[in-house]
Design a protein around this motif. Structure first.
Motif, PDB file in Angstrom:
ATOM      1  N   ILE A 271       0.907  -1.065   0.173  1.00 50.48           N
ATOM      2  CA  ILE A 271       0.231  -0.075   0.095  1.00 50.48           C
ATOM      3  C   ILE A 271       0.876   1.214  -0.035  1.00 50.48           C
ATOM      4  N   LYS A 272       1.963   1.361   0.993  1.00 52.19           N
ATOM      5  CA  LYS A 272       2.934   2.257   0.777  1.00 52.19           C
ATOM      6  C   LYS A 272       3.509   2.782  -0.494  1.00 52.19           C
ATOM      7  N   GLN A 273       4.117   1.488  -1.139  1.00 46.70           N
ATOM      8  CA  GLN A 273       4.651   1.628  -2.345  1.00 46.70           C
ATOM      9  C   GLN A 273       3.631   1.929  -3.516  1.00 46.70           C
ATOM     10  N   PHE A 274       2.621   1.576  -3.590  1.00 48.32           N
ATOM     11  CA  PHE A 274       1.504   1.869  -4.573  1.00 48.32           C
ATOM     12  C   PHE A 274       1.148   3.412  -4.277  1.00 48.32           C
TER      13      PHE A 274
ATOM     14  N   GLN B 150       1.670   8.673  -6.366  1.00 46.00           N
ATOM     15  CA  GLN B 150       1.530  10.035  -5.741  1.00 46.00           C
ATOM     16  C   GLN B 150       0.215  10.541  -5.535  1.00 46.00           C
ATOM     17  N   ILE B 151      -0.359   9.674  -4.779  1.00 40.91           N
ATOM     18  CA  ILE B 151      -1.685  10.079  -4.209  1.00 40.91           C
ATOM     19  C   ILE B 151      -2.010   9.549  -2.755  1.00 40.91           C
TER      20      ILE B 151
ATOM     21  N   SER C 135       6.468  11.252   1.224  1.00 42.35           N
ATOM     22  CA  SER C 135       6.621  12.700   0.772  1.00 42.35           C
ATOM     23  C   SER C 135       5.477  13.282   0.312  1.00 42.35           C
ATOM     24  N   HIS C 136       4.565  12.542  -0.579  1.00 41.46           N
ATOM     25  CA  HIS C 136       3.589  12.879  -1.137  1.00 41.46           C
ATOM     26  C   HIS C 136       2.244  12.825  -0.317  1.00 41.46           C
TER      27      HIS C 136
END
Length: 331
Positions: free
Chosen positions: A98-101, A106-107, A243-244
């Motif tokens: 989930i973190k990677q996706f 970038q949502i 960051s996003h």
């Protein structure tokens, strides 16, 4: 928080908000990139799958997110895991995907309609309003707990009638400060704990609370050890996947760095072990970490908040925040 920084943060947050149709377009483009990678057998810098199983995990998360967006409903991480337990095996595996996706597209995770159970708590000098509902958290504080933080705290209109927001690392310290019942401390402080490393909802709420009350300083109080430092770093600067999310709080102030004001006595100090030294090196290598923080972290000794010898901890913390409040007003 200065006006320029506030305006910059507000601009970033406004630009990050996407309509469902925009998110679906991002998904289409992202899926095209995945298909192109499979056809050409060439991984990009962002999209790297070690195996077909990893790709399967990734597509399941995308499917569940899309389902939530189309139905305007939210899936919890726990719910997704139990529906696919045989595939993910462990909750940690799903959490990482989930973190990677979220990072790759970038949502923000909440906009992906994937949420998690929060572990954070808040109490003190804060009123929350929603329609005809009013919650005075100081009254809840007198009952000994406060309020559980959820991912939908932005639906409430917050009004801070105190002077400070204080984040404490540990739940035990949070309850200790409540149980001391120092009225001046509680009436002037919004007290929050993330119970260790902050969950998404807790960070999001602290950032929201701070942005809605930009004149109120945000302080952090935690263990003087590499894990305490790392938790501070997570609140202030996040990590490679966050960051996003735009929920970092770089203006947070480290209350431990002002201990000299009250001359705390420490019951015992221990040496860092090798793993803690390695973690410390990782933290201090972060270019965002202020130099005065690094100089304090440089000690190869550690101690916990519980090792501080003081009759009334809330009174001592109040003294530090009052000193800093006076210092800020003179600037």
């Amino acid at each position: 928080m200065n006006i320029a920084l506030f305006n910059e943060e507000m601009d970033k947050i406004q630009k990050s908000i996407k309509e469902p149709s925009e998110i679906i377009d991002v998904f289409k483009q992202h899926l095209d990139s995945i298909l192109e990678m499979i056809i050409n057998k060439q991984a990009s810098q962002e999209l790297k799958f070690q195996s077909l199983k990893d790709l399967c995990h990734y597509l399941i998360v995308m499917r569940e997110s899309l389902d939530g967006i189309l139905k305007d409903s939210y899936h919890t991480k726990r719910e997704i895991f139990y529906m696919n337990q045989n595939i993910f095996q462990k909750q940690e595996n799903l959490n990482l995907v989930i973190k990677q996706f979220s990072h790759n597209v970038q949502i923000q995770r909440k906009q992906l309609h994937i949420i998690s159970a929060s572990k954070g708590l808040v109490c003190g000098s804060l009123i929350l309003r929603k329609q005809d509902i009013k919650l005075d958290l100081l009254q809840l504080t007198s009952q000994g707990k406060g309020l559980n933080i959820t991912e939908f705290m932005n639906e409430w209109q917050p009004q801070i009638y105190g002077k400070w927001i204080l984040l404490v690392e540990k739940e035990t310290v949070y309850f200790h400060l409540i149980n001391e019942m120092h009225q001046e401390f509680l009436q002037n402080t919004v007290l929050i704990t993330g119970k260790g490393y902050p969950c998404y909802a807790t960070k999001y709420f602290v950032k929201y609370l701070s942005m809605m009350n930009p004149s109120i300083p945000v302080y952090y109080f935690g263990d003087m050890d590499p894990h305490g430092y790392d938790i501070l770093q997570q609140y202030a600067y996040g990590n490679q996947y966050s960051s996003h999310e735009l929920n970092n709080i770089p203006w947070i102030q480290w209350l431990n760095s002002y201990f000299s004001i009250v001359q705390f006595q420490i019951k015992k100090k221990n040496k860092l072990n090798q793993r803690e030294i390695q973690l410390l090196e990782q933290i201090t290598n972060n270019p965002n970490i202020p130099e005065n923080w690094k100089s304090i972290m440089d000690s190869k000794e550690k101690y916990e908040i519980e090792d501080i010898l003081v009759d009334n901890l809330s009174k001592s913390l109040l003294e530090i925040m009052q000193y800093l409040d006076g210092d800020l007003q003179q600037q």
